[in-house]
Design an enzyme around this catalytic site. Structure first.
Site, short mmCIF file in Angstrom:
data_model
loop_
_atom_site.label_atom_id
_atom_site.label_comp_id
_atom_site.label_asym_id
_atom_site.label_seq_id
_atom_site.Cartn_x
_atom_site.Cartn_y
_atom_site.Cartn_z
N ASN A 248 0.83 -1.22 0.00
CA ASN A 248 0.00 0.00 0.00
C ASN A 248 0.86 1.27 0.00
OD1 ASN A 248 -2.42 -1.55 0.28
ND2 ASN A 248 -1.94 -1.79 2.44
N HIS B 112 -13.72 -1.66 6.56
CA HIS B 112 -12.57 -2.41 7.08
C HIS B 112 -12.90 -3.08 8.42
CE1 HIS B 112 -8.39 -2.80 8.70
NE2 HIS B 112 -8.09 -2.96 7.42
N GLU C 70 -15.80 4.24 4.03
CA GLU C 70 -14.45 4.54 3.55
C GLU C 70 -14.60 5.44 2.33
OE1 GLU C 70 -12.19 0.84 3.00
OE2 GLU C 70 -13.00 0.17 4.90
N SER D 155 -10.83 -0.59 0.57
CA SER D 155 -9.50 -1.22 0.63
C SER D 155 -9.35 -2.45 -0.24
CB SER D 155 -9.17 -1.58 2.07
OG SER D 155 -10.08 -2.53 2.58
N ASP E 22 -13.23 7.01 6.54
CA ASP E 22 -11.87 6.47 6.63
C ASP E 22 -11.20 6.64 5.26
OD1 ASP E 22 -9.59 4.94 6.82
OD2 ASP E 22 -10.57 3.17 7.66
N HIS F 19 -7.06 4.73 2.05
CA HIS F 19 -6.51 4.48 0.70
C HIS F 19 -6.66 5.67 -0.24
CE1 HIS F 19 -5.65 0.31 1.64
NE2 HIS F 19 -6.75 0.35 2.35
N LYS G 217 0.17 3.96 4.71
CA LYS G 217 -0.04 3.55 3.32
C LYS G 217 0.68 4.56 2.41
CE LYS G 217 -3.51 0.51 4.78
NZ LYS G 217 -4.73 0.40 5.54
C1 PLP Z 1 -5.16 -0.48 6.63
C2 PLP Z 1 -6.47 0.06 7.02
C3 PLP Z 1 -6.75 0.41 8.34
C4 PLP Z 1 -5.84 0.07 9.47
O1 PLP Z 1 -4.73 0.88 9.49
P1 PLP Z 1 -3.36 0.34 10.13
O2 PLP Z 1 -2.56 1.55 10.30
O3 PLP Z 1 -2.80 -0.63 9.15
O4 PLP Z 1 -3.73 -0.31 11.42
C5 PLP Z 1 -7.95 1.04 8.60
N1 PLP Z 1 -8.85 1.27 7.62
C6 PLP Z 1 -8.63 0.89 6.35
C7 PLP Z 1 -9.67 1.16 5.32
C8 PLP Z 1 -7.44 0.27 6.01
O5 PLP Z 1 -7.24 -0.13 4.78
#
Ligand code: PLP
Length: 398
Positions: free
Chosen positions: A48, A134, A186, A190, A215, A218, A249
């Protein structure tokens, strides 16, 4: 064998039978388009690290400098004595970047979701989730004790129906506090790489007086002005009460963050358990993330985003692979059965190409897939090699 291990082995055997067995693969190289695994070099389409910042000299330098100035560890939680300067600098930078009043960082994105949702909601409240959010958001919702409703992925009619139900059932008083409603989605999903209709979701949550948490794990670094995220691109950032993102990421470091009002951040400092009861993350991670925030707003950041877009375009036109309307760096090649995804990934590994097979519980059963991710550090030749290896797989897609 100890009965404990007998039981665990029985459970593991069941996972193997369902093709859901996973194992760690030791990587002996930094995160980059080439990975050293088991003495071989693989072309890496699994990371990522979309902008290629994880091993960028500017981030490494910032991390090293922070170690020299602030040490390796932090000694305590932020509220005890671990609130080192690099966290404050990072949070000021994040807030300015997102145009928010304030920001708070957590050790991981997972801890961010857990702490934030758990702080905001209790059992009188309602949380409404997109079907594909997620796992950390699902876990957070469960842990909060709030009543959970799930709407079909990106389905505005279903969201509206759930909001109607919530608004009716939320009028009940519980002591002094009226029930609150939180919608969580989101911006770029993801595992599918598609985008949420944030403008319409904002209108709906406003109509029903609900709160919205988005969130941007990405989308941060990739979409919006200077990589501010998809909410910025769609012009709705300031209407989202809780803007979440991750630092691990596209930003190439590690950690998670919330941007929002001063009141929200003060509230989280006081109530988010994963923040309060956990040792502060490494100053090196915060410093690297700070450097990344600066870098993505620089001309180099723009160049990297342009290269990434070019690579995505190259992949799409070479394969004719139908990807979501929006050009995210996540390209799902859905194969269906778990065995098919595992076999396809193995076949690619034989050609020294590393693409993960994503299976339940990361995606629904029977929706197993290869999850291809592209980065700005991939060359046009790398993409051509991937396309060549992947074409027979795509042509046999279910
Ligand atoms: C990767 C991810 C997380 C978690 O983040 P980390 O820092 O890896 O714990 C949360 N939400 C989404 C949509 C993700 O892809």
């Amino acid at each position: 064998m100890h009965p404990f291990d007998v039981e665990l082995n029985r459970r593991l055997a069941a996972l193997r039978e369902q093709n859901l067995w996973r194992e760690l693969r030791r990587v002996d190289s930094p995160q980059s388009p080439r990975l050293a695994i088991g003495g071989k070099t693989f072309l890496n389409f699994s990371s990522n690290d979309y902008l290629g910042l994880a091993s960028h000299p500017v981030l490494k330098e910032a991390a090293i400098h922070a170690v020299e100035k602030f040490g390796a560890g932090t000694g305590a939680s932020r509220l005890i004595c671990g609130s080192l300067a690099p966290f404050h600098e990072l949070e000021e930078r994040l807030a300015a970047f997102k145009g928010a009043e304030a920001a708070l960082t957590f050790a991981t994105g997972y801890a961010t979701a857990l702490g934030t949702i758990g702080a905001l909601l209790g059992k009188v409240d309602v949380i409404i989730l997109d079907k594909l959010v997620h796992a950390c958001i699902v876990d957070a919702a469960r842990l909060s004790g709030a009543r959970i409703r799930v709407f079909a992925h990106n389905d505005l009619n279903d969201l509206e129906a759930k909001l109607k139900w919530a608004a009716q059932s939320a009028t009940a008083e519980d002591g002094a506090r009226r029930a609150d409603i939180l919608v969580v989605t989101e911006s770029i999903f993801s595992m599918d790489g598609d985008a949420a209709p944030l403008g319409e979701i904002v209108k709906l949550k406003n109509r029903f007086g609900a709160w919205l948490m988005v969130d941007e794990a990405h989308a941060t670094g990739i979409f919006g002005r200077d990589g501010r995220g998809l909410a910025d691109e769609l012009g709705v950032g300031h209407q989202i009460e809780i803007q979440m993102g991750t630092l691990g990421k596209a930003l190439g470091a590690s950690g998670g963050f919330i941007c929002g009002s001063r009141a929200l951040i003060d509230f989280l400092v006081n109530r988010a358990r994963s923040f309060i009861f956990s040792t502060a993350p490494l100053p090196a991670a915060a410093a690297a993330a700070s450097a990344a925030i600066q870098l993505i707003q620089s001309p180099e950041g723009e160049t990297r985003r342009n290269i990434l877009r070019e690579r995505i375009g190259q992949f799409q036109s070479a394969t004719g692979h139908r990807t979501p309307v929006i050009s995210s760096a996540i390209i799902p090649v859905v194969l269906g059965e778990e065995t098919r995804a595992v076999a396809a990934a193995a076949k690619l590994r034989e050609q020294n190409i590393f693409v993960p097979a994503i299976r339940y519980p990361a995606v629904a059963r029977g929706a197993a897939r290869l999850r291809v991710t592209l980065t700005a550090d991939h060359s046009a030749d790398d993409i051509a090699e991937l396309v060549c290896a992947l074409t027979p797989v795509i042509n046999h897609q279910s």
